[in-house]
Write a protein that holds these residues in place. Structure first.
Motif, PDB file in Angstrom:
ATOM      1  N   ALA A  76       0.682  -1.454  -0.586  1.00 48.15           N
ATOM      2  CA  ALA A  76      -0.130  -0.086   0.055  1.00 48.15           C
ATOM      3  C   ALA A  76       0.702   1.589  -0.037  1.00 48.15           C
ATOM      4  N   ILE A  77       1.550   1.177   0.518  1.00 46.91           N
ATOM      5  CA  ILE A  77       2.501   2.424   0.365  1.00 46.91           C
ATOM      6  C   ILE A  77       3.395   3.224  -1.179  1.00 46.91           C
ATOM      7  N   PRO A  78       3.297   2.791  -1.607  1.00 53.56           N
ATOM      8  CA  PRO A  78       3.840   3.045  -2.994  1.00 53.56           C
ATOM      9  C   PRO A  78       2.580   3.946  -3.863  1.00 53.56           C
ATOM     10  N   TYR A  79       1.082   3.788  -3.273  1.00 53.30           N
ATOM     11  CA  TYR A  79      -0.260   4.637  -3.290  1.00 53.30           C
ATOM     12  C   TYR A  79      -0.251   5.276  -2.911  1.00 53.30           C
ATOM     13  N   PHE A  80      -0.035   5.024  -1.184  1.00 48.92           N
ATOM     14  CA  PHE A  80      -1.093   5.714  -0.037  1.00 48.92           C
ATOM     15  C   PHE A  80       0.133   6.414   0.742  1.00 48.92           C
ATOM     16  N   GLY A  81       1.594   6.239   0.429  1.00 47.47           N
ATOM     17  CA  GLY A  81       3.328   6.510   1.170  1.00 47.47           C
ATOM     18  C   GLY A  81       2.370   6.142   2.512  1.00 47.47           C
ATOM     19  N   LEU A  82       3.498   6.610   3.329  1.00 46.46           N
ATOM     20  CA  LEU A  82       4.476   6.415   4.986  1.00 46.46           C
ATOM     21  C   LEU A  82       2.949   6.512   5.721  1.00 46.46           C
ATOM     22  N   SER A  83       2.060   6.270   5.483  1.00 40.26           N
ATOM     23  CA  SER A  83       0.374   7.504   6.201  1.00 40.26           C
ATOM     24  C   SER A  83      -0.023   6.534   6.894  1.00 40.26           C
ATOM     25  N   PHE A  84      -1.040   6.910   8.027  1.00 37.67           N
ATOM     26  CA  PHE A  84      -2.452   6.579   8.326  1.00 37.67           C
ATOM     27  C   PHE A  84      -2.765   5.438   6.954  1.00 37.67           C
ATOM     28  N   THR A  85      -2.929   6.285   5.892  1.00 39.73           N
ATOM     29  CA  THR A  85      -4.466   5.157   5.293  1.00 39.73           C
ATOM     30  C   THR A  85      -3.991   3.825   4.940  1.00 39.73           C
ATOM     31  N   SER A  86      -2.332   3.999   4.413  1.00 37.04           N
ATOM     32  CA  SER A  86      -2.037   1.994   4.730  1.00 37.04           C
ATOM     33  C   SER A  86      -1.412   1.531   5.133  1.00 37.04           C
ATOM     34  N   ALA A  87      -1.565   2.167   6.483  1.00 41.30           N
ATOM     35  CA  ALA A  87      -1.957   1.183   7.717  1.00 41.30           C
ATOM     36  C   ALA A  87      -3.306   0.649   7.998  1.00 41.30           C
ATOM     37  N   ALA A  88      -4.221   1.948   8.179  1.00 44.03           N
ATOM     38  CA  ALA A  88      -5.798   0.895   8.443  1.00 44.03           C
ATOM     39  C   ALA A  88      -5.884  -0.215   7.635  1.00 44.03           C
ATOM     40  N   ILE A  89      -5.582   0.802   5.606  1.00 42.78           N
ATOM     41  CA  ILE A  89      -5.647  -0.238   4.953  1.00 42.78           C
ATOM     42  C   ILE A  89      -5.173  -1.897   4.926  1.00 42.78           C
ATOM     43  N   ALA A  90      -3.710  -1.902   5.477  1.00 40.95           N
ATOM     44  CA  ALA A  90      -3.435  -3.241   6.100  1.00 40.95           C
ATOM     45  C   ALA A  90      -4.205  -4.027   6.929  1.00 40.95           C
ATOM     46  N   LEU A  91      -5.232  -3.064   7.852  1.00 38.43           N
ATOM     47  CA  LEU A  91      -5.431  -3.523   8.978  1.00 38.43           C
ATOM     48  C   LEU A  91      -7.096  -3.788   8.716  1.00 38.43           C
ATOM     49  N   THR A  92      -7.449  -3.096   7.680  1.00 43.75           N
ATOM     50  CA  THR A  92      -8.917  -4.264   7.224  1.00 43.75           C
ATOM     51  C   THR A  92      -9.464  -4.816   6.848  1.00 43.75           C
ATOM     52  N   LEU A  93      -7.465  -4.513   5.581  1.00 45.06           N
ATOM     53  CA  LEU A  93      -7.595  -6.436   5.222  1.00 45.06           C
ATOM     54  C   LEU A  93      -7.150  -8.172   5.597  1.00 45.06           C
ATOM     55  N   LEU A  94      -7.149  -7.394   7.334  1.00 42.80           N
ATOM     56  CA  LEU A  94      -6.668  -8.453   8.540  1.00 42.80           C
ATOM     57  C   LEU A  94      -7.700  -8.696   9.108  1.00 42.80           C
ATOM     58  N   VAL A  95      -8.821  -7.772   9.170  1.00 36.85           N
ATOM     59  CA  VAL A  95      -9.741  -7.977  10.597  1.00 36.85           C
ATOM     60  C   VAL A  95     -11.523  -8.181   9.063  1.00 36.85           C
ATOM     61  N   MET A  96     -11.277  -8.797   8.006  1.00 37.98           N
ATOM     62  CA  MET A  96     -12.348  -8.667   7.395  1.00 37.98           C
ATOM     63  C   MET A  96     -12.892  -9.741   7.035  1.00 37.98           C
ATOM     64  N   PRO A  97     -11.286 -11.035   6.936  1.00 41.09           N
ATOM     65  CA  PRO A  97     -12.093 -11.986   7.101  1.00 41.09           C
ATOM     66  C   PRO A  97     -12.993 -12.571   8.108  1.00 41.09           C
ATOM     67  N   PRO A  98     -12.285 -12.719   9.648  1.00 41.74           N
ATOM     68  CA  PRO A  98     -12.586 -13.632  10.474  1.00 41.74           C
ATOM     69  C   PRO A  98     -14.083 -13.113  10.972  1.00 41.74           C
ATOM     70  N   ILE A  99     -14.668 -11.873  10.163  1.00 40.58           N
ATOM     71  CA  ILE A  99     -16.267 -11.289  10.612  1.00 40.58           C
ATOM     72  C   ILE A  99     -17.085 -11.848   9.398  1.00 40.58           C
ATOM     73  N   LEU A 100     -16.689 -11.742   8.432  1.00 38.85           N
ATOM     74  CA  LEU A 100     -17.390 -11.668   6.897  1.00 38.85           C
ATOM     75  C   LEU A 100     -17.454 -13.395   6.904  1.00 38.85           C
ATOM     76  N   ILE A 101     -16.847 -13.585   7.467  1.00 40.32           N
ATOM     77  CA  ILE A 101     -16.542 -15.315   8.015  1.00 40.32           C
ATOM     78  C   ILE A 101     -17.525 -16.267   8.609  1.00 40.32           C
ATOM     79  N   SER A 102     -17.429 -15.510   9.716  1.00 41.66           N
ATOM     80  CA  SER A 102     -17.889 -16.221  10.937  1.00 41.66           C
ATOM     81  C   SER A 102     -19.362 -15.236  10.666  1.00 41.66           C
ATOM     82  N   THR A 103     -20.018 -14.708   9.986  1.00 38.97           N
ATOM     83  CA  THR A 103     -21.319 -14.272   9.801  1.00 38.97           C
ATOM     84  C   THR A 103     -21.801 -14.967   8.600  1.00 38.97           C
TER      85      THR A 103
END
Length: 215
Positions: A76-103
């Motif tokens: 994500a860094i080349p597109y959003f730089g060294l920023s909160f946004t890059s970290a938020a994208i990575a963490l969002t992709l991390l939390v999505m699978p357990p929430i979606l699959i458990s639902t």
């Protein structure tokens, strides 16, 4: 004990930095979780209702689970730089699978006989969903949210590697200076946050469990 005393001393002498890092860490966890819940819950419900959607969504997000968060972060860094946004994208992709699959699992595991009984009582589809299916599915959904929350709290420490702040900044600094006390200033609060999330969400899950009837 001496090491803990040094860590406490460093924390109190740098309280403003610690509170800022704690606030950043909570934001790094809260934003991805909010996005994950906003997307994962409806997509998980859709997946439970549609075999086609289930095949696409479950396979896609199961594939994401094998990709390390750090790898997503650096992609994500080349597109959003060294920023909160890059970290938020990575963490969002991390939390999505357990929430979606458990639902998905939560709604699929409801016995058809229960739904048929509700229909036999004259309940509409919306009433069955709100009064029968959602209450039965909630404990399993909460289990997925608990997994996602714990993973997000722990993985948010990686945001420090791109300068996005959080408690991981003390861990990185501790490694850089070979100072275990500074490292503990970041590691101990993260462990406490994980424990609090685990215990509180587990209690919520238990409270939502349907009562069992004795013989």
């Amino acid at each position: 004990m001496e090491l803990l005393a040094k860590a406490l001393e460093y924390c109190t002498s740098n309280l403003d930095k610690f509170l800022l890092a704690l606030a950043q860490h909570l934001l790094l966890v809260g934003v991805p979780l909010a996005i994950g819940l906003g997307l994962g819950l409806p997509l998980g419900f859709l997946s439970s209702r549609s075999p086609w959607a289930s095949t696409v969504l479950i396979n896609t997000f199961n594939g994401l689970r094998v990709i390390p968060s750090l790898a997503i972060l650096f992609v994500a860094i080349p597109y959003f730089g060294l920023s909160f946004t890059s970290a938020a994208i990575a963490l969002t992709l991390l939390v999505m699978p357990p929430i979606l699959i458990s639902t998905d699992v939560a709604f699929r595991s409801i016995a058809p006989a229960i739904q048929e009984a509700a229909k036999g009582m004259g309940m509409t589809s919306v009433q069955i969903l709100r009064q029968v299916e959602i209450p039965l599915a909630l404990p399993v959904i909460i289990a997925g949210i608990k997994t996602a929350t714990v993973e997000a709290i722990a993985s948010a420490t990686l945001a420090a590697f791109i300068g996005a702040g959080g408690l991981g900044s003390f861990i990185v600094l501790g490694f850089a200076l070979y100072d275990k006390a500074i490292l503990l200033v970041g590691a101990i609060p993260v462990a406490i946050l994980v424990l609090v999330a685990e215990v509180s969400l587990n209690a919520l899950q238990q409270s939502l469990q349907p009562p069992t009837t004795g013989a």
